[in-house]
Scaffold this motif. Structure first.
Motif, PDB file in Angstrom:
ATOM      1  N   PHE A  65     -27.277 100.554 -17.647  1.00 35.95           N
ATOM      2  CA  PHE A  65     -26.285  99.539 -18.512  1.00 35.95           C
ATOM      3  C   PHE A  65     -27.410  98.888 -19.437  1.00 35.95           C
ATOM      4  O   PHE A  65     -27.130  98.751 -20.717  1.00 35.95           O
ATOM      5  N   ALA A  66     -28.361  98.212 -19.040  1.00 36.67           N
ATOM      6  CA  ALA A  66     -29.160  97.334 -19.996  1.00 36.67           C
ATOM      7  C   ALA A  66     -30.110  98.064 -20.735  1.00 36.67           C
ATOM      8  O   ALA A  66     -30.492  97.716 -21.955  1.00 36.67           O
ATOM      9  N   PHE A  67     -30.839  99.124 -20.039  1.00 28.52           N
ATOM     10  CA  PHE A  67     -31.758  99.756 -20.849  1.00 28.52           C
ATOM     11  C   PHE A  67     -31.369 100.532 -22.166  1.00 28.52           C
ATOM     12  O   PHE A  67     -32.085 100.264 -23.001  1.00 28.52           O
ATOM     13  N   PRO A  68     -30.235 101.202 -22.262  1.00 34.97           N
ATOM     14  CA  PRO A  68     -29.958 101.784 -23.440  1.00 34.97           C
ATOM     15  C   PRO A  68     -29.355 100.532 -24.467  1.00 34.97           C
ATOM     16  O   PRO A  68     -29.344 101.173 -25.944  1.00 34.97           O
ATOM     17  N   VAL A  69     -29.013  99.609 -24.249  1.00 33.84           N
ATOM     18  CA  VAL A  69     -28.457  98.510 -25.092  1.00 33.84           C
ATOM     19  C   VAL A  69     -29.472  98.274 -26.327  1.00 33.84           C
ATOM     20  O   VAL A  69     -29.306  98.417 -27.403  1.00 33.84           O
ATOM     21  N   PRO A  70     -30.968  97.913 -26.187  1.00 34.46           N
ATOM     22  CA  PRO A  70     -31.807  97.920 -27.177  1.00 34.46           C
ATOM     23  C   PRO A  70     -31.864  98.947 -28.122  1.00 34.46           C
ATOM     24  O   PRO A  70     -32.217  98.810 -29.227  1.00 34.46           O
ATOM     25  N   ILE A  71     -31.840 100.175 -27.662  1.00 32.80           N
ATOM     26  CA  ILE A  71     -31.884 101.570 -28.226  1.00 32.80           C
ATOM     27  C   ILE A  71     -30.514 101.650 -29.195  1.00 32.80           C
ATOM     28  O   ILE A  71     -30.787 102.010 -30.510  1.00 32.80           O
ATOM     29  N   VAL A  72     -29.397 101.297 -28.657  1.00 30.85           N
ATOM     30  CA  VAL A  72     -28.532 101.287 -29.614  1.00 30.85           C
ATOM     31  C   VAL A  72     -28.433 100.281 -30.589  1.00 30.85           C
ATOM     32  O   VAL A  72     -28.091 100.432 -31.911  1.00 30.85           O
ATOM     33  N   LEU A  73     -28.748  99.153 -30.225  1.00 26.94           N
ATOM     34  CA  LEU A  73     -28.758  97.964 -31.144  1.00 26.94           C
ATOM     35  C   LEU A  73     -29.892  98.314 -32.282  1.00 26.94           C
ATOM     36  O   LEU A  73     -29.826  97.770 -33.510  1.00 26.94           O
ATOM     37  N   ALA A  74     -30.804  98.917 -31.904  1.00 26.58           N
ATOM     38  CA  ALA A  74     -32.168  99.224 -32.817  1.00 26.58           C
ATOM     39  C   ALA A  74     -31.461 100.190 -33.893  1.00 26.58           C
ATOM     40  O   ALA A  74     -31.777 100.090 -34.990  1.00 26.58           O
ATOM     41  N   LEU A  75     -30.751 101.242 -33.440  1.00 29.91           N
ATOM     42  CA  LEU A  75     -30.162 102.211 -34.342  1.00 29.91           C
ATOM     43  C   LEU A  75     -29.085 101.583 -35.220  1.00 29.91           C
ATOM     44  O   LEU A  75     -29.107 101.641 -36.595  1.00 29.91           O
ATOM     45  N   LEU A  76     -28.330 100.659 -34.850  1.00 29.78           N
ATOM     46  CA  LEU A  76     -27.255 100.078 -35.564  1.00 29.78           C
ATOM     47  C   LEU A  76     -28.241  98.936 -36.648  1.00 29.78           C
ATOM     48  O   LEU A  76     -27.744  99.066 -37.735  1.00 29.78           O
ATOM     49  N   LEU A  77     -29.047  98.347 -36.294  1.00 30.52           N
ATOM     50  CA  LEU A  77     -29.976  97.508 -37.083  1.00 30.52           C
ATOM     51  C   LEU A  77     -30.619  98.292 -38.254  1.00 30.52           C
ATOM     52  O   LEU A  77     -30.741  97.854 -39.272  1.00 30.52           O
ATOM     53  N   ASN A  78     -31.111  99.702 -37.789  1.00 27.91           N
ATOM     54  CA  ASN A  78     -31.609 100.385 -38.686  1.00 27.91           C
ATOM     55  C   ASN A  78     -30.776 100.863 -39.818  1.00 27.91           C
ATOM     56  O   ASN A  78     -31.143 101.358 -41.132  1.00 27.91           O
ATOM     57  N   GLU A  79     -29.564 100.975 -39.486  1.00 28.21           N
ATOM     58  CA  GLU A  79     -28.420 101.283 -40.408  1.00 28.21           C
ATOM     59  C   GLU A  79     -28.248 100.222 -41.599  1.00 28.21           C
ATOM     60  O   GLU A  79     -27.350 100.510 -42.542  1.00 28.21           O
ATOM     61  N   ILE A  80     -28.350  98.920 -41.314  1.00 26.83           N
ATOM     62  CA  ILE A  80     -28.191  98.105 -42.265  1.00 26.83           C
ATOM     63  C   ILE A  80     -29.104  97.880 -43.536  1.00 26.83           C
ATOM     64  O   ILE A  80     -30.471  98.047 -43.308  1.00 26.83           O
ATOM     65  N   ARG A  81     -28.573  97.969 -44.680  1.00 23.78           N
ATOM     66  CA  ARG A  81     -29.407  98.075 -45.832  1.00 23.78           C
ATOM     67  C   ARG A  81     -29.860  96.743 -46.521  1.00 23.78           C
ATOM     68  O   ARG A  81     -30.695  96.605 -47.238  1.00 23.78           O
ATOM     69  N   ASN A  82     -28.875  95.790 -46.360  1.00 23.07           N
ATOM     70  CA  ASN A  82     -29.176  94.309 -46.661  1.00 23.07           C
ATOM     71  C   ASN A  82     -30.193  93.842 -45.887  1.00 23.07           C
ATOM     72  O   ASN A  82     -29.819  93.390 -44.917  1.00 23.07           O
ATOM     73  N   GLN A  83     -31.523  93.639 -46.333  1.00 27.32           N
ATOM     74  CA  GLN A  83     -32.537  93.089 -45.864  1.00 27.32           C
ATOM     75  C   GLN A  83     -32.375  91.828 -45.304  1.00 27.32           C
ATOM     76  O   GLN A  83     -32.894  91.375 -44.057  1.00 27.32           O
ATOM     77  N   VAL A  84     -31.480  91.086 -46.017  1.00 26.55           N
ATOM     78  CA  VAL A  84     -31.250  89.459 -45.750  1.00 26.55           C
ATOM     79  C   VAL A  84     -30.413  89.352 -44.496  1.00 26.55           C
ATOM     80  O   VAL A  84     -30.687  88.724 -43.390  1.00 26.55           O
ATOM     81  N   TYR A  85     -29.411  90.108 -44.681  1.00 29.47           N
ATOM     82  CA  TYR A  85     -28.193  90.068 -43.446  1.00 29.47           C
ATOM     83  C   TYR A  85     -28.967  90.704 -42.151  1.00 29.47           C
ATOM     84  O   TYR A  85     -28.851  90.333 -41.092  1.00 29.47           O
ATOM     85  N   LYS A  86     -29.766  91.882 -42.406  1.00 31.01           N
ATOM     86  CA  LYS A  86     -30.457  92.450 -41.274  1.00 31.01           C
ATOM     87  C   LYS A  86     -31.488  91.365 -40.497  1.00 31.01           C
ATOM     88  O   LYS A  86     -31.486  91.376 -39.468  1.00 31.01           O
ATOM     89  N   ARG A  87     -32.243  90.699 -41.239  1.00 27.17           N
ATOM     90  CA  ARG A  87     -33.012  89.572 -40.942  1.00 27.17           C
ATOM     91  C   ARG A  87     -32.347  88.612 -40.021  1.00 27.17           C
ATOM     92  O   ARG A  87     -32.747  88.154 -38.937  1.00 27.17           O
ATOM     93  N   ILE A  88     -31.074  88.284 -40.646  1.00 25.01           N
ATOM     94  CA  ILE A  88     -30.479  87.113 -39.789  1.00 25.01           C
ATOM     95  C   ILE A  88     -30.049  87.553 -38.430  1.00 25.01           C
ATOM     96  O   ILE A  88     -29.959  86.857 -37.650  1.00 25.01           O
ATOM     97  N   ILE A  89     -29.568  88.914 -38.437  1.00 26.50           N
ATOM     98  CA  ILE A  89     -28.859  89.334 -37.233  1.00 26.50           C
ATOM     99  C   ILE A  89     -29.947  89.589 -36.315  1.00 26.50           C
ATOM    100  O   ILE A  89     -30.003  89.296 -35.087  1.00 26.50           O
TER     101      ILE A  89
END
Length: 280
Positions: A65-89
C-alpha cells in the motif's frame, strides 16, 4: 567510506556473540559457545514466531500500500502544468518527512485518542461511541501503514519526478498526434520510462523487509495492541536491553541481515531475467 567502515563493517566483529552465551564480564572469547541454539529458539518459540509474523505482515502491507503511493503521486504532480501550483503542492507533501516519529505519533494520538478530535467529531455529528483506534489490535497495522504513507509518500516522489524529467517530450507529442489521451500516455510512455527506477527501489525495499522501523512501532505500542504490534525490532529491544539477553538479540539482528541479503539477491536476479539492470 569511513562511515561504513566504522559504523557498519567494524561492528560485524560483535556478531560472534550470536553463537555465544555472552556475558560482558567474560568477553567475546571466554563466553560459553552455544552454536546455533539462539537461532533454534527463534524458530521454535511461539512468542518469537508471532513477532516474526507481525513483522512480515506489517512490512508487506507497507510494500503493498505505501510503496505505490509515491509513484501515483509523482504521476499526478507530473500532470500539473502550473509550476507555481506544482511547487506549492510538492512543498506541502514533502513537509511531513522532516517531522520526527515522536511528533508524527503525537499528532496521530492527539487526533485518534478516546477523547480526540476524530472521536469527538463522530460523537457530535453522528452520535457514535468512541472508536478505540489506539487500543484495538485489529486497527494497529492499518494505522502504522497510514502513518508511513502520510509521512514518507511526498519525499518518495523526488526520485520518480527526477526520472520523469528525463522522458523525451517528443514521445508525448507523437502520442498526441496518434490520438492517445493522457491516461494512454501515462500507461504507455510515463510508466515504462520509470519502470527501471521502480524495480531498483523495490529491490532495495525488499532488503529491509524485516526492518519496519523501531521508533514508529515503539511509540505506538501499548499493552492493548502489543499482541498485534510487537515486531522484531521492539522484541530485540525488550530482550537485549531490558532483559540483557545480548546473544539472542544479536542472533535476531543477524537473521534479519541474512534474510535481507537473500531477498535482495533473489529480486536482483529476477529483475535481470526481466531485462532490467538491477542493483548490481
Amino acid at each position: 567510506m569511513l562511515y561504513f567502515l566504522i559504523y557498519r563493517f567494524a561492528p560485524m566483529f560483535g556478531l560472534v556473540i550470536a553463537f555465544n552465551d555472552y556475558s560482558p564480564f567474560l568477553g567475546f572469547f571466554d563466553s560459553p559457545w552455544v552454536g546455533m541454539r539462539h537461532f533454534h529458539t527463534i524458530f521454535s518459540e511461539p512468542e518469537v514466531l508471532k513477532v516474526l509474523w507481525n513483522t512480515l505482515l506489517i512490512s508487506f502491507l507497507q510494500i503493498l500500500f505505501a510503496f505505490p503511493v509515491p509513484i501515483v503521486l509523482a504521476l499526478l504532480l507530473n500532470e500539473i502544468r502550473n509550476q507555481v501550483y506544482k511547487r506549492i503542492i510538492q512543498s506541502v507533501v514533502y513537509l511531513p518527512h522532516f517531522l520526527s516519529w515522536v511528533v508524527v505519533s503525537g499528532i496521530f494520538i492527539f487526533f485518534l485518542k478516546g477523547d480526540g478530535l476524530i472521536n469527538q467529531w463522530l460523537k457530535d455529528s453522528f452520535g457514535m461511541a468512541p472508536i478505540p483506534f489506539l487500543t484495538e489490535p485489529a486497527l494497529f497495522k492499518p494505522l502504522i501503514v497510514l502513518q508511513v504513507i502520510w509521512k514518507e509518500a511526498g519525499w518518495g516522489t523526488i526520485i520518480f519526478l527526477a526520472a520523469l524529467a528525463g522522458v523525451n517530450p517528443q514521445l508525448y507529442e507523437a502520442a498526441t498526434m496518434d490520438g492517445a489521451n493522457r491516461w494512454r500516455q501515462a500507461w504507455h510512455i510515463t510508466l515504462p520510462a520509470i519502470r527501471s527506477t521502480i524495480i531498483i527501489l523495490l529491490i532495495l525495499r525488499l532488503g529491509s523487509v524485516l526492518d519496519v522501523g523501531f521508533e514508529q512501532i515503539f511509540l505506538m505500542l501499548n499493552p492493548f495492541n502489543r499482541p498485534s504490534g510487537e515486531v522484531l525490532d521492539t522484541y530485540v529491544f525488550y530482550k537485549g536491553i531490558e532483559q540483557s539477553d545480548y546473544s539472542f538479540a544479536t542472533a535476531v539482528g543477524l537473521l534479519k541481515g541474512v534474510v535481507g541479503l537473500i531477498l535482495v539477491g533473489a529480486a536482483n536476479m529476477l529483475a535481470k531475467r526481466m531485462g532490467e539492470e538491477g542493483v548490481y
